[in-house]
Write a protein that holds these residues in place. Structure first.
Motif, short mmCIF file in Angstrom:
data_model
loop_
_atom_site.label_atom_id
_atom_site.label_comp_id
_atom_site.label_asym_id
_atom_site.label_seq_id
_atom_site.Cartn_x
_atom_site.Cartn_y
_atom_site.Cartn_z
N ILE A 111 56.29 171.36 -64.48
CA ILE A 111 57.61 171.39 -65.85
C ILE A 111 58.39 170.26 -65.97
O ILE A 111 58.23 169.42 -67.21
N LEU A 112 58.42 168.73 -64.93
CA LEU A 112 58.29 167.38 -65.79
C LEU A 112 57.43 167.33 -67.05
O LEU A 112 57.31 166.47 -67.50
N GLU A 113 56.23 166.78 -66.74
CA GLU A 113 55.02 166.77 -67.37
C GLU A 113 55.32 168.07 -68.73
O GLU A 113 55.14 167.24 -69.72
N HIS A 155 67.91 174.07 -71.14
CA HIS A 155 66.65 173.22 -70.90
C HIS A 155 65.23 174.28 -70.71
O HIS A 155 63.97 173.44 -70.49
N TYR A 156 65.97 175.02 -70.44
CA TYR A 156 64.45 176.45 -70.30
C TYR A 156 64.99 177.54 -70.63
O TYR A 156 66.04 177.86 -70.26
N LEU A 157 63.79 178.24 -70.30
CA LEU A 157 64.60 180.00 -70.33
C LEU A 157 63.90 180.05 -69.03
O LEU A 157 63.16 180.16 -68.63
N ASN A 183 66.46 169.64 -75.26
CA ASN A 183 67.06 168.79 -74.69
C ASN A 183 66.70 168.60 -73.24
O ASN A 183 66.72 167.73 -72.53
N ALA A 184 65.59 169.37 -73.25
CA ALA A 184 64.24 168.80 -71.56
C ALA A 184 63.64 167.02 -71.77
O ALA A 184 63.43 167.28 -70.80
N ARG A 185 63.71 167.19 -73.22
CA ARG A 185 63.10 165.71 -73.37
C ARG A 185 64.22 165.13 -72.63
O ARG A 185 63.71 164.10 -72.05
#
Length: 211
Positions: free
Chosen positions: A144-146, A171-173, A201-203
């Protein structure tokens, strides 16, 4: 099971998330625990902003872990039929998938790529949505982080995202049922503003919290 059954054999435990630490302490309050959070190499998984709709979805995991097999089976049975009818492209990445599941993927028109080193993985999954339909497990999913580092949108169950300080819709759904996964894929495919915002946002999250 190891920690609960043989805690007295060890001086100290290491967990990768506060969630795992808190769970262990509820069941074994006298053990010593350090939390060493996971992270991601931003240079190895370089960010690329979305330039259009995601070109498909991907699932990644080591299939000697039963939780990954269960998650893939759930996705094939409860999610994929609705996505396949819409022409969605799906790839599965990971070591040691058994032959019956490989044959099922082939019947379903899904490509199985096996193990990929980091450069080839980055190339194959770029601009795809990572699906994490896990029903069990613990720890932190580095995949997920990758994915977040690369700019790939993520759809995950609560268990899948556990241990990562990510917010649903930001950051995700989050999705739990087959219908929720289908709806989330559709939103990321066809609502470009939301997909772009989630990716950005996730980055920022991984750059500030997990580098």
């Amino acid at each position: 099971r190891e920690e609960l059954s043989h805690g007295s054999r060890y001086d100290r435990f290491i967990c990768v998330s506060d969630t795992d630490r808190d769970w262990l302490l509820r069941h074994k309050s006298r053990i010593q625990i350090d939390v060493i959070g996971n992270g991601v190499d931003l240079d190895a998984f370089p960010f690329r902003s979305l330039t259009g709709p995601p070109r498909g979805i991907y699932f990644i995991g080591w299939f000697m872990n039963r939780q990954n097999c269960i998650g893939l089976d759930f996705f094939l049975q409860s999610v994929w039929p609705g996505l396949k009818s819409r022409g969605c492209d799906f790839i599965v990445v990971g070591k040691d998938l058994d032959q019956p599941r490989r044959e099922e993927l082939a019947r379903q028109g899904i490509r199985y790529l096996g193990f990929l080193d980091t450069p080839n993985l980055v190339r194959e999954v770029h601009n795809r949505i990572l699906v994490v339909p896990l029903r069990s497990g613990s720890g932190t999913r580095l995949k997920i982080l990758e994915a977040m580092s690369m700019g790939n949108p993520v759809i995950s169950t609560a268990i899948g995202i556990e241990g990562i300080r990510a917010e649903d819709g930001r950051h995700y759904l989050r999705a739990e049922t087959g219908n929720e996964f289908q709806q989330a894929v559709h939103r990321l495919m066809f609502e470009s503003d939301q997909a772009s915002a989630i990716v950005a946002n996730a980055r920022d999250l991984v750059a500030h919290e997990y580098e």
